[in-house]
Design an enzyme around this catalytic site. Structure first.
Site, PDB file in Angstrom:
ATOM      1  CD  GLU A   1      -2.010  -2.205   1.240  1.00  0.00           C
ATOM      2  OE1 GLU A   1      -0.899  -2.595   1.636  1.00  0.00           O
ATOM      3  OE2 GLU A   1      -2.947  -2.960   0.984  1.00  0.00           O
TER       4      GLU A   1
ATOM      5  CG  HIS B   1     -10.546  -6.708   8.057  1.00  0.00           C
ATOM      6  ND1 HIS B   1      -9.704  -7.594   8.665  1.00  0.00           N
ATOM      7  CD2 HIS B   1     -10.177  -6.670   6.769  1.00  0.00           C
ATOM      8  CE1 HIS B   1      -8.864  -8.069   7.770  1.00  0.00           C
ATOM      9  NE2 HIS B   1      -9.117  -7.541   6.612  1.00  0.00           N
TER      10      HIS B   1
END
Lengths: 370, 432
Positions: free
Chosen positions: A93, A162
């Protein structure tokens, strides 16, 4: 005549009995075309149209190409535009967000997809320091026309790492624009506006909304359709209490408003759409009309979006308030995994109804005043 | 000090830089289309030539799967076996437990008892068993979201893991963690991380603690840490940062790469400039080893060396295990991108069948004993499901517990006293 359209809510593997009662009543706007579109299709069509209109737009992220998108948002784009413009990245990322920012410095228009915004934490240095601050630091020489998009907030049963909502974190940073669509029309219009925007935009979607269908007007299907950034939408007009929400919570707020209507409380629901810049004028105008406010968000309460809205109201419309502002947020704990605890950690429709009643002094604990 | 092989005949070959032709032969074999096929849509030809190894001070070791297999079949004297009967049965039982548990997880998921993200470990059992069964209780294991079997191998009871997956209060994390976050202080399982790459610095820290205890606190500590992660993680920055620091400070850690060639739908070959992960070890000054991860005995031999090295204070090792996951990335993954031929190829290399064959061929145990183990494990797993089913869901008050270890973190209550002095302080500030 009221047209009743039943909403089918698709949740990944989680039975949702309570949501079967989600019946959307469309009173004020009757769409003659009555075309429905899921949020997923809306996003897909928005990216598709922008990529075909401007060859400098490209999409980069994990699984966006061959896998057709981790949540199928970029379905079909690889076949249409080829691997030069739809790039599958390794799991880096920080790397690919940085590459996107660099490409944006040099004039391309990247759309960077994070599989979820939780993973954007690995890239947050680039979002804030390389993208958001560049236009300022370079005194306007370098603008960064980049869009960071992906699902944000809680899904179903995915645990603490998450389920974090990043609306508050990104919205506190000057130089970023932060958008949170709710319906398909929002998704299409805001994403197109974001891609065309010359500044870095953080586009917070919601995984549970991807499968939801909404009616779209003919105007929204047009390829030059754009929604203004920084303008909230009044989803439901009312006069007793203002409820502000964004993303999935708008749906909950609308359902809560139905329940409140039966009890004689006419709620005005504002879909924020844009968290930064926040549409303070619309919110304040609404509160000056209704005199009561309930803010809803899924994220953590401290320093959240609701806190900013409260501050804004206090600064500009203090005399108009008839009751303290009610702030509903997710529980102040990391998201638990167990299903019953998770339900308690996220605002539910009953919480909104209770808070609205408290704001209207109609809860059973206090003396009832009309 | 070279990464020395042990004296037994049937051993992973120690190939130093002088014998590069042999190794490049192996490497080419690894990358040939018959071994694994990578992306279906585009045929990626591996154009780059394998560069000859440069002479470095750290020895590079590669274990060739096919070469060792050939050797094993030829020479078969009983005294040269890699394991004893007890060890063989222990390894078999652990792998059967891993497989049976994961299959039960799939069943329970489709029945709605489990939810969210569930990532199953079928096919990779040899790596977990091969490594973790060599550890003591005080050694640490850190993993990713594919962590059920690592927890089971380390000793976390099956019923605790199953209850955790069901979200019940008797789970190893009281239902608050879930499938991807298995923690156990008692068994030194440090998680269970959802972000790949996240566990590696944590594992490096655990290894650092071990070294710190020994050197700064002067305790008698030779605990080793194992960090498990996949091929996708090897492109992440954190991995390289930790390789550097672990080698620099000679930390007692083994980096175990479970290279199953796929990161969700992204083939390792499409994502990595140089797909040979073991090479990244010597770049940072530690030995890099490649081993056939479908053979538990080979894994075990390499693990023994790496763990002993770490315990002796010689520093980290990077072990790349070539393995394969039989199921999709998670139970929500349609698994459309992997070539069925590739899946079939690896199905023939099932580690459990391979071990069974070895045990029977070398008369270490009879068929009856192995079947008895399978039955026993079946009962264990079913009992775990029953236990999880009967366990209660967490109480409402559990929502606000354990946010802080220090309850004073909740601050001062409306009556001006510390919230922790209020007998109901664990309820926190929300209205339940």
């Amino acid at each position: 005549m009221l047209r009743i359209i039943k909403q089918r809510l698709a949740y990944n593997g989680l039975p949702a009995p309570t949501l079967e009662q989600g019946i959307r009543v469309i009173a004020s706007r009757a769409y003659s075309t009555a075309k429905e579109m899921t949020v997923r299709e809306a996003l897909n069509s928005a990216i598709d149209e922008e990529m075909s209109a401007d060859p400098k737009v490209f999409i980069m992220g994990e699984e966006v190409g061959e896998y057709q998108g981790a949540y199928k948002i970029s379905k079909g784009l690889l076949d249409k535009y080829g691997p030069e413009r739809v790039l599958d990245t390794p799991i880096t990322e920080a790397g690919f967000a940085g590459i996107g920012v660099g490409a944006a410095y040099y004039g391309l228009r990247p759309v960077i997809e994070f599989m979820t915004f939780n993973f954007s934490m690995q890239a947050i240095d680039h979002i804030i320091n390389s993208a958001a601050k560049s236009n300022y630091m370079s005194a306007g020489q370098i603008s960064v026309p980049i869009v960071f998009r992906g699902p944000n907030g809680a899904a179903a049963g995915v645990g603490a790492q998450h389920s974090h909502c990043y609306a508050a974190w990104y919205s506190s940073c000057p130089g970023l624009k932060v958008l949170a669509p709710y319906s398909s029309e929002d998704a299409r219009g805001l994403l197109k506006a974001a891609i065309r925007d010359p500044d870095p935009v953080v586009f917070l979607e919601n995984e549970l909304l991807y499968g939801e269908s909404f009616p779209v007007s003919a105007e929204a299907l047009d390829s030059s359709f754009c929604l203004p950034i920084g303008k909230a939408k009044i989803e439901r007009e009312g006069k007793d209490v203002t409820i502000t929400a964004f993303s999935k919570m708008v749906g909950y707020a609308l359902q809560a408003a139905e329940i409140l209507a039966k009890e004689g409380i006419n709620a005005e629901v504002i879909n924020l759409r844009s968290i930064r810049p926040l549409d303070r004028s619309t919110i304040n105008a609404s509160v000056r009309k209704t005199n009561r406010l309930v803010t809803i968000e899924e994220g953590f309460p401290q320093h959240g979006v609701g806190a900013e809205i409260c501050a804004s109201i206090l600064e500009e419309s203090f005399e108009y308030l008839d009751a303290p502002v009610e702030r509903i947020a997710g529980a102040d704990v990391p998201m638990p995994y167990a299903a019953n605890l998770e339900r308690m950690a996220v605002p539910q429709i009953e919480d909104i109804v209770r808070a609205a009643k408290r704001a209207c002094y109609k809860s059973s604990l206090l003396a009832a005043t009309a | 000090m070279a990464f020395s092989a042990t004296t037994k005949i049937i051993q992973p070959m120690c190939i130093n830089s002088a014998r590069s032709p042999d190794k490049s032969d192996t490497c080419t074999k690894l990358l040939s289309p018959s071994s694994f096929l990578g992306s279906n849509n585009k045929q990626f030809s591996i154009n780059k030539t394998i560069s000859p190894l440069s002479r470095r001070s750290a020895t590079v070791v590669a274990v060739s799967s096919d070469v060792v297999k050939k050797k094993k079949v030829q020479s078969n004297p009983a005294s040269n076996l890699l394991i004893t009967k007890e060890e063989g049965l222990e390894l078999y039982e652990d792998m059967i437990l891993g497989r049976a548990f994961e299959d039960m997880c799939a069943q329970m998921y489709y029945r709605g008892k489990m939810f969210g993200f569930v990532h199953l470990y079928n096919g990779q059992e040899a790596v977990s068993t091969g490594f973790i069964k060599l550890l003591g209780n005080r050694d640490c294991v850190v993993s990713t979201y594919r962590d059920h079997v690592h927890a089971l191998s380390k000793g976390v009871p099956a019923r605790a893991v199953m209850s955790e997956l069901f979200g019940k209060t008797t789970g190893c994390c009281r239902g608050q963690g879930g499938s991807m976050h298995m923690f156990s202080k008692e068994h030194n399982v440090l998680g269970g991380f959802a972000f790949i790459g996240e566990g590696i610095p944590v594992a490096t820290g655990a290894a650092f603690t071990s070294k710190y205890r020994r050197e700064a606190l002067k305790e008698d500590c030779d605990d080793v840490t194992l960090a498990f992660f996949g091929d996708g993680t090897c492109n992440n920055g954190q991995f390289f940062e930790c390789l550097n620091m672990a080698a620099l400070w000679k930390l007692p850690i083994v980096f175990v790469v479970e290279n199953n060639l796929w990161a969700i739908g992204m083939s390792h070959l499409r994502a990595t400039s140089d797909p040979q992960i073991w090479k990244k070890g010597p770049a940072f000054g530690m030995p890099g080893v490649h081993v056939d991860g479908m053979d538990v005995l080979k894994v075990r031999e390499v693990a023994k060396e790496a763990i002993t090295r770490a315990r002796r204070g010689e520093g980290p090792t990077l072990v790349e295990c070539e393995t394969y996951r039989f199921r999709g990335h998670s139970l929500a993954d349609p698994d459309e991108l992997r070539d069925p031929a590739e899946k079939a190829h690896y199905a023939t290399r099932d580690p459990i069948t391979a071990l069974k064959k070895y045990v029977m061929e070398n008369s270490l145990a009879s068929e009856a004993e192995l079947t008895a183990i399978e039955k026993k494990i079946e009962e264990v797993v079913e009992e775990a499901v029953e236990f999880a089913d009967k366990s209660p869901v967490p109480a409402r008050s559990q929502l606000l517990e354990n946010v802080f270890a220090d309850p004073r973190g909740f601050g001062i209550g409306p009556d001006g006293k510390y919230r922790c002095e209020d007998p109901k302080f664990t309820e926190g500030t929300a209205q339940l």
